[in-house]
Design a protein around this motif. Structure first.
Motif, PDB file in Angstrom:
ATOM      1  N   LYS A 271       0.828  -1.218   0.000  1.00 22.90           N
ATOM      2  CA  LYS A 271       0.000   0.000   0.000  1.00 22.90           C
ATOM      3  C   LYS A 271       0.862   1.267   0.000  1.00 22.90           C
ATOM      4  N   MET A 272       2.046   1.160   0.600  1.00 25.43           N
ATOM      5  CA  MET A 272       2.908   2.346   0.715  1.00 25.43           C
ATOM      6  C   MET A 272       4.366   1.933   0.471  1.00 25.43           C
ATOM      7  N   PRO A 273       4.860   2.110  -0.762  1.00 25.05           N
ATOM      8  CA  PRO A 273       6.244   1.706  -1.066  1.00 25.05           C
ATOM      9  C   PRO A 273       7.245   2.336  -0.096  1.00 25.05           C
ATOM     10  N   GLN A 274       8.396   1.674   0.054  1.00 31.38           N
ATOM     11  CA  GLN A 274       9.382   2.073   1.060  1.00 31.38           C
ATOM     12  C   GLN A 274       9.807   3.538   0.937  1.00 31.38           C
ATOM     13  N   LYS A 275      10.014   4.001  -0.302  1.00 33.17           N
ATOM     14  CA  LYS A 275      10.472   5.397  -0.478  1.00 33.17           C
ATOM     15  C   LYS A 275       9.451   6.389   0.075  1.00 33.17           C
ATOM     16  N   LYS A 276       8.173   6.131  -0.218  1.00 30.96           N
ATOM     17  CA  LYS A 276       7.109   7.017   0.258  1.00 30.96           C
ATOM     18  C   LYS A 276       7.007   6.947   1.787  1.00 30.96           C
ATOM     19  N   LEU A 277       7.117   5.709   2.316  1.00 29.39           N
ATOM     20  CA  LEU A 277       7.037   5.512   3.770  1.00 29.39           C
ATOM     21  C   LEU A 277       8.166   6.271   4.467  1.00 29.39           C
ATOM     22  N   ASP A 278       9.386   6.135   3.938  1.00 28.85           N
ATOM     23  CA  ASP A 278      10.547   6.834   4.532  1.00 28.85           C
ATOM     24  C   ASP A 278      10.341   8.346   4.531  1.00 28.85           C
ATOM     25  N   LYS A 279       9.812   8.829   3.415  1.00 26.52           N
ATOM     26  CA  LYS A 279       9.590  10.282   3.274  1.00 26.52           C
ATOM     27  C   LYS A 279       8.590  10.776   4.326  1.00 26.52           C
ATOM     28  N   LEU A 280       7.470  10.043   4.465  1.00 20.91           N
ATOM     29  CA  LEU A 280       6.426  10.448   5.417  1.00 20.91           C
ATOM     30  C   LEU A 280       6.924  10.347   6.864  1.00 20.91           C
ATOM     31  N   LEU A 281       7.666   9.263   7.175  1.00 19.23           N
ATOM     32  CA  LEU A 281       8.175   9.084   8.545  1.00 19.23           C
ATOM     33  C   LEU A 281       9.185  10.169   8.913  1.00 19.23           C
ATOM     34  N   GLY A 282       9.797  10.761   7.888  1.00 20.59           N
ATOM     35  CA  GLY A 282      10.789  11.818   8.137  1.00 20.59           C
ATOM     36  C   GLY A 282      10.174  13.166   8.463  1.00 20.59           C
ATOM     37  N   LEU A 283       8.844  13.283   8.268  1.00 26.15           N
ATOM     38  CA  LEU A 283       8.169  14.554   8.565  1.00 26.15           C
ATOM     39  C   LEU A 283       7.640  14.508   9.992  1.00 26.15           C
ATOM     40  N   PRO A 284       8.052  15.440  10.869  1.00 27.39           N
ATOM     41  CA  PRO A 284       7.758  15.332  12.311  1.00 27.39           C
ATOM     42  C   PRO A 284       6.305  15.033  12.668  1.00 27.39           C
ATOM     43  N   LEU A 285       5.377  15.884  12.294  1.00 22.59           N
ATOM     44  CA  LEU A 285       3.987  15.690  12.706  1.00 22.59           C
ATOM     45  C   LEU A 285       3.322  14.572  11.913  1.00 22.59           C
ATOM     46  N   ILE A 286       3.518  14.597  10.596  1.00 23.97           N
ATOM     47  CA  ILE A 286       2.893  13.579   9.729  1.00 23.97           C
ATOM     48  C   ILE A 286       3.458  12.197  10.054  1.00 23.97           C
ATOM     49  N   GLY A 287       4.769  12.132  10.310  1.00 29.24           N
ATOM     50  CA  GLY A 287       5.405  10.845  10.633  1.00 29.24           C
ATOM     51  C   GLY A 287       4.753  10.175  11.829  1.00 29.24           C
ATOM     52  N   SER A 288       4.464  10.965  12.848  1.00 28.36           N
ATOM     53  CA  SER A 288       3.819  10.438  14.059  1.00 28.36           C
ATOM     54  C   SER A 288       2.419   9.925  13.755  1.00 28.36           C
ATOM     55  N   LEU A 289       1.664  10.643  12.920  1.00 32.54           N
ATOM     56  CA  LEU A 289       0.308  10.215  12.548  1.00 32.54           C
ATOM     57  C   LEU A 289       0.346   8.938  11.709  1.00 32.54           C
ATOM     58  N   VAL A 290       1.334   8.854  10.796  1.00 35.31           N
ATOM     59  CA  VAL A 290       1.478   7.652   9.950  1.00 35.31           C
ATOM     60  C   VAL A 290       1.757   6.427  10.817  1.00 35.31           C
ATOM     61  N   LYS A 291       2.668   6.583  11.780  1.00 36.63           N
ATOM     62  CA  LYS A 291       2.984   5.471  12.696  1.00 36.63           C
ATOM     63  C   LYS A 291       1.722   4.993  13.407  1.00 36.63           C
ATOM     64  N   LYS A 292       0.972   5.941  13.966  1.00 31.95           N
ATOM     65  CA  LYS A 292      -0.236   5.572  14.723  1.00 31.95           C
ATOM     66  C   LYS A 292      -1.259   4.886  13.828  1.00 31.95           C
ATOM     67  N   LYS A 293      -1.380   5.376  12.599  1.00 30.65           N
ATOM     68  CA  LYS A 293      -2.354   4.806  11.669  1.00 30.65           C
ATOM     69  C   LYS A 293      -1.971   3.360  11.313  1.00 30.65           C
ATOM     70  N   ILE A 294      -0.679   3.131  11.059  1.00 30.07           N
ATOM     71  CA  ILE A 294      -0.218   1.776  10.716  1.00 30.07           C
ATOM     72  C   ILE A 294      -0.395   0.837  11.906  1.00 30.07           C
ATOM     73  N   GLN A 295      -0.019   1.311  13.097  1.00 32.36           N
ATOM     74  CA  GLN A 295      -0.188   0.482  14.306  1.00 32.36           C
ATOM     75  C   GLN A 295      -1.650   0.087  14.494  1.00 32.36           C
ATOM     76  N   LYS A 296      -2.550   1.056  14.306  1.00 32.29           N
ATOM     77  CA  LYS A 296      -3.992   0.796  14.488  1.00 32.29           C
ATOM     78  C   LYS A 296      -4.488  -0.198  13.442  1.00 32.29           C
ATOM     79  N   LYS A 297      -4.060   0.020  12.194  1.00 36.91           N
ATOM     80  CA  LYS A 297      -4.492  -0.839  11.082  1.00 36.91           C
ATOM     81  C   LYS A 297      -4.023  -2.278  11.309  1.00 36.91           C
ATOM     82  N   LEU A 298      -2.801  -2.437  11.804  1.00 34.86           N
ATOM     83  CA  LEU A 298      -2.271  -3.785  12.086  1.00 34.86           C
ATOM     84  C   LEU A 298      -2.981  -4.426  13.273  1.00 34.86           C
TER      85      LEU A 298
END
Length: 548
Positions: A271-298
């Motif tokens: 759903k989210m290729p590694q390059k895109k994932l790395d880019k999003l995780l590198g953004l302070p606020l968005i990175g935190s939201l992405v982590k929470k969303k993935i954790q919840k989805k899993l």
């Protein structure tokens, strides 16, 4: 936290203290049917009366053939409460193996629950008392539901002694026939009480049970742990609903074998290729939201401790999950030591190792590097197999694990291979495949790998592509796998260097007998099928060969 001397004592305590708390959640047609501690207590007590009326005596052996479900746990507790000994059977075993286990274990009865294809297994059950569970479509002369309707709850619940035999667990085994490991109540009690001391969890935690309960890790880490801690256990309805069910439960602890962690990673990257994932995780606020969303989805947003075991997990996979805020603690144990062995624990987690010895465990290495274990949780032996039991122990009473390992300066243990997995190339050199396989598994295009090489000059890698790998063109996949091998080879001894990759035409699975029920590759079966082809594959003038 309360301490108990048996699962029965713990269950009785919670049934009195929290009678209306949900104990088991069983999905049927997308609805969770819930059993409170009181509900389960009544059913278990009625089963005691029913078993007595069917002529079952204390000390008799009763088998359980079922996938994980509410009735697996109630059946196990009813067997204990009736003073009997449980014989769990893997739900994927065929009729022939089921027959062998029932005969060898001298089972007087069998409780048959949720299965994928009972019709294909039925012929493996000899003329013993059969109790089907109608909820899962298993209709026998005796059924769980009939017994509940015809019997009053027993007032008498067996009080086991610590050294009483509780269960005989037949190992799925990567080699040979299943052997019956005998464990007492005391072994499980010490294990779980040690875990309660070492692993802090919220009161009355939520669990999600999906790996075979017949396997020691699930039996101890989910079934026994939930009973001792007064938890709530939910089950998936099917493989198709697994992700949805796990996400709906959000358990507070999660155990996955490496293959499960790989599959989760694969789904995320689809759903989210590694390059895109790395880019999003590198953004302070968005990175935190992405982590929470993935954790919840899993389904892991509430999990306070995650474990991996049964086979080695790649350090790179642990590091990948850590970036998502998911810490995986690798643990090590086996059926024979009731998994009281080595664990990485929250706050003391060293990637690439299986942790330090738990309290009560003494471990050391033999002259050949084999890991030896001693504790009060070691098996009483293999049922009716004194010679095989004797072979498992050293003269000074240590259990031979069959694994090769090394300790670091901090006392953390790393597994470097299996004694029986080592093979000799025709150059006469022994090779341990596990470390090389772990390196190849870092490639997300690879789902399964087996390093082999008997009778050829250099080892070759048998590989099964992942879903991501299958989506690539043959040329792209070949480049990907060969780059991984050429990256690894410089770090290997000359005789260990991988000469070729051979792409398998079928996935190795439990169904085709090439994986154990705990999702480890059955090396001996893979070898038996493919060894004759090694010389021909080795001679081909390409780096990546495809199985015909």
């Amino acid at each position: 936290m309360e301490k108990f001397s048996s699962a029965l004592e713990a269950f009785s305590y919670w049934a009195k203290k929290n009678p209306n708390q949900v104990f088991l959640r069983q999905p049927i047609n997308r609805n969770f049917i819930e059993y409170t501690y009181k509900d389960a207590d009544v059913e278990i007590r009625k089963m005691i009366s029913g078993l007595r009326n069917l002529g079952i005596q204390p000390g008799d052996h009763i088998a359980i053939l079922s996938k994980n479900c509410a009735h697996w746990m109630m059946a196990d507790l009813a067997i204990m409460a009736a003073g009997c000994i449980s014989i769990p059977i893997y739900p994927t075993f065929g009729a022939e193996t089921i027959f062998e286990i029932l005969e060898h274990s001298e089972s007087k009865a069998i409780i048959v629950g949720k299965l994928d294809d009972y019709a294909a297994q039925q012929s493996g059950i000899p003329d013993i008392i059969k109790i089907g569970v109608e909820m899962y479509g298993v209709i026998e002369e005796q059924t769980w539901e009939k017994i509940l309707a015809q019997n009053e709850p027993s007032e008498q619940i067996h009080t086991p002694q610590p050294e009483d035999l509780m269960t005989i667990m037949y190992t799925s085994g990567t080699t040979g026939n299943p052997k019956g490991v005998m464990h007492t109540y005391a072994a499980f009690d010490q294990l779980i009480n040690t875990a309660i001391d070492q692993i802090k969890m919220p009161p009355n935690p939520r669990y999600f049970s999906y790996l075979p309960m017949t396997h020691i890790a699930e039996r101890a880490g989910i079934e026994m742990s939930s009973i001792f801690r007064g938890g709530t256990v939910s089950f998936p309805e099917s493989l198709e609903t697994f992700a949805e069910d796990l996400s709906s439960v959000q358990p507070q602890t999660f155990f996955g074998v490496p293959r499960i962690w790989q599959k989760f990673q694969e789904k995320i990257l689809e759903k989210m290729p590694q390059k895109k994932l790395d880019k999003l995780l590198g953004l302070p606020l968005i990175g935190s939201l992405v982590k929470k969303k993935i954790q919840k989805k899993l389904g892991l947003s509430a999990s306070v401790v995650n474990f991996s075991g049964a086979a080695p997990i790649a350090m790179s996979l642990q590091q990948w999950y850590r970036k998502l805020g998911i810490e995986i603690n690798q643990a090590y144990g086996m059926t024979e030591d009731c998994i009281l062995s080595h664990f990485n624990l929250p706050g003391k987690n060293k990637f690439g190792t299986v942790g330090r010895p738990l309290p009560g465990v003494t471990s050391k290495l033999s002259a050949d590097g084999e890991i030896l274990i001693r504790s009060n949780c070691i098996m009483k032996g293999y049922y009716k197999e004194p010679e095989k039991t004797a072979e498992m122990f050293t003269e000074d009473g240590f259990l031979r694990t069959g694994d090769i390992g090394e300790f670091d300066h901090d006392g953390y243990l790393s597994i470097t291979g299996r004694v029986k997995d080592q093979f000799k190339t025709d150059k006469g050199k022994y090779i341990s495949p596990a470390p090389i396989e772990l390196e190849i598994l870092k490639n997300n295009d690879v789902d399964q790998v087996c390093i082999v090489g008997s009778g050829i000059p250099q080892p070759i890698a048998l590989v099964v592509p992942s879903e991501i790998g299958k989506k690539k063109s043959r040329e792209e996949f070949n480049q990907s796998i060969w780059k991984t091998i050429t990256d690894i080879n410089p770090s290997l001894e000359a005789y260990e260097k991988v000469a070729k990759a051979v792409v398998m035409k079928e996935v190795w699975s439990v169904e085709n007998g090439l994986m154990t029920p705990s999702l480890k590759v059955k090396r001996n079966r893979v070898e038996a099928i493919h060894t004759p082809m090694y010389p021909e594959w080795f001679k081909q003038d390409v780096n990546v060969v495809y199985e015909n």
